[in-house]
Every structure is written in C-alpha cells, then in structure tokens.
Design an enzyme around this catalytic site. Structure first.
Site, PDB file in Angstrom:
ATOM      1  CG  ASN A   7     -10.497   4.843  -4.262  1.00  0.00           C
ATOM      2  OD1 ASN A   7     -10.561   6.062  -4.118  1.00  0.00           O
ATOM      3  ND2 ASN A   7     -11.106   4.004  -3.446  1.00  0.00           N
ATOM      4  CD  GLU A  55     -14.967   1.242  -3.598  1.00  0.00           C
ATOM      5  OE1 GLU A  55     -14.157   1.190  -2.645  1.00  0.00           O
ATOM      6  OE2 GLU A  55     -16.197   1.299  -3.424  1.00  0.00           O
ATOM      7  CB  CYS A  62      -5.333   1.227  -6.742  1.00  0.00           C
ATOM      8  SG  CYS A  62      -5.606  -0.370  -5.963  1.00  0.00           S
ATOM      9  CD  GLU A  76      -1.837   3.864  -5.072  1.00  0.00           C
ATOM     10  OE1 GLU A  76      -3.067   3.757  -5.334  1.00  0.00           O
ATOM     11  OE2 GLU A  76      -1.335   3.415  -4.030  1.00  0.00           O
ATOM     12  CB  CYS A 106      -2.264  -2.875  -3.305  1.00  0.00           C
ATOM     13  SG  CYS A 106      -2.548  -2.543  -5.070  1.00  0.00           S
ATOM     14  CB  CYS A 140      -0.349   0.261  -6.789  1.00  0.00           C
ATOM     15  SG  CYS A 140      -2.109   0.505  -7.133  1.00  0.00           S
TER      16      CYS A 140
END
Length: 164
Positions: free
Chosen positions: A62, A64, A73, A75, A112, A115
């Site tokens: 991930n 940010e 994310c 993935e 999520c 993803c």
C-alpha cells in the site's frame, strides 16, 4: 418476489505451516512486500504477492498520500504494475497480509471492494480464476479459489470494452 441464496466455498488454515509449499512461499513473499509499504498516516502496512502462470512473483504494497484519496492499496499497486508491464500475463494466485505496530491483527485482512473489482476484471480478462489467500501473520488463513466468490455481483459491462 424471488429469494435467492448464495453459497461461498473457502478453505481455512490455522497457520502458514498447513499450506502447500507454493502457497506458503506466496505468503512469505507477501510478508516481504510489507517492507516497501508507505503508510506514515495509518501505520497500517499491507503487502501482496502475486504469482503469474510462468512462476514469476510480483510484489505490491500500500502507498499512502497526505491527500488520502490519492493512495492505493497493495493489491491494485501490484495488479496495475502487471497490467502496465506485462499486459498479457496470467495471474494464478495472490496472497495478502497486513501488519501494524499499533495493535495485534487477529484475523486475516480482506481486500476492499475496489480491489475486488480490479481482481475480478483480471479474472474476466484472462478467463480463469485467481486463488486468493488472506494471510494473518502468525494466525489464521483464508483461501478462496476465485474472486467471484468474494464479489458475486461484480460490475461487468461488456459494451464498454467494445464501444467505438
């Protein structure tokens, strides 16, 4: 009115040592991916390892950003890297794990919805399922054999891909 029932099949494991050698390696590589997480705000690191049909493993973590919607994310970082660098690659499996120093993660962290949608489109594009392993460090593991089990009402609109 119709009432329909949906059934999902998945495997659970008490720890990484119960996995096949291939799945265990993928989880270890996902753990390795945690090291490249850029998560100074949430302090919640997520790593993924994705296995391609040729055996190559691609890592993602991930990323940010202080403008929160600008992050991505693990993935999707890995899947988009595959899409841009190896557009015809076939994904066979992926492992996802997470870590934070702020608390103990006691259950596998799942992907999520965004993803899952990207993962589902990879399955649709390659016309084959992706095994997904949600790996809790030092804990339980959940494995599904295809993203459609996780996102049964995946958004699909074939006419968008064929629009002129």
């Amino acid at each position: 009115m119709n009432v329909l029932d949906f059934k999902i099949t998945y495997e659970t494991y008490e720890n990484i040592n119960e996995l096949s050698v291939e799945d265990k390696l993928l989880c270890i590589r996902a753990e390795e991916a945690l090291q490249t997480s850029y998560s100074p705000y949430s302090k919640f690191k997520v790593g993924t390892a994705i296995k391609l049909v040729d055996g190559e493993i691609i890592l993602g973590s991930n990323q940010e950003n202080v403008a929160y919607p600008s992050g991505l994310c693990a993935e999707r970082v890995a899947l988009f890297a595959i899409g841009s660098n190896k557009p015809n690659a076939v994904v066979t499996a992926m492992a996802i794990t997470a870590f934070t120093e702020n608390f103990d993660i006691k259950n596998p962290v799942t992907s999520c919805g965004a993803c899952l949608q990207v993962m589902a489109e990879f399955e649709q594009k390659q016309k084959s399922p992706i095994a997904v392993i949600f790996y809790c460090l030092n804990g339980q593991i959940i494995k599904v054999n295809g993203v459609k089990s996780l996102l049964p009402f995946v958004f699909v609109e074939d006419r968008l891909a064929n629009a002129n």
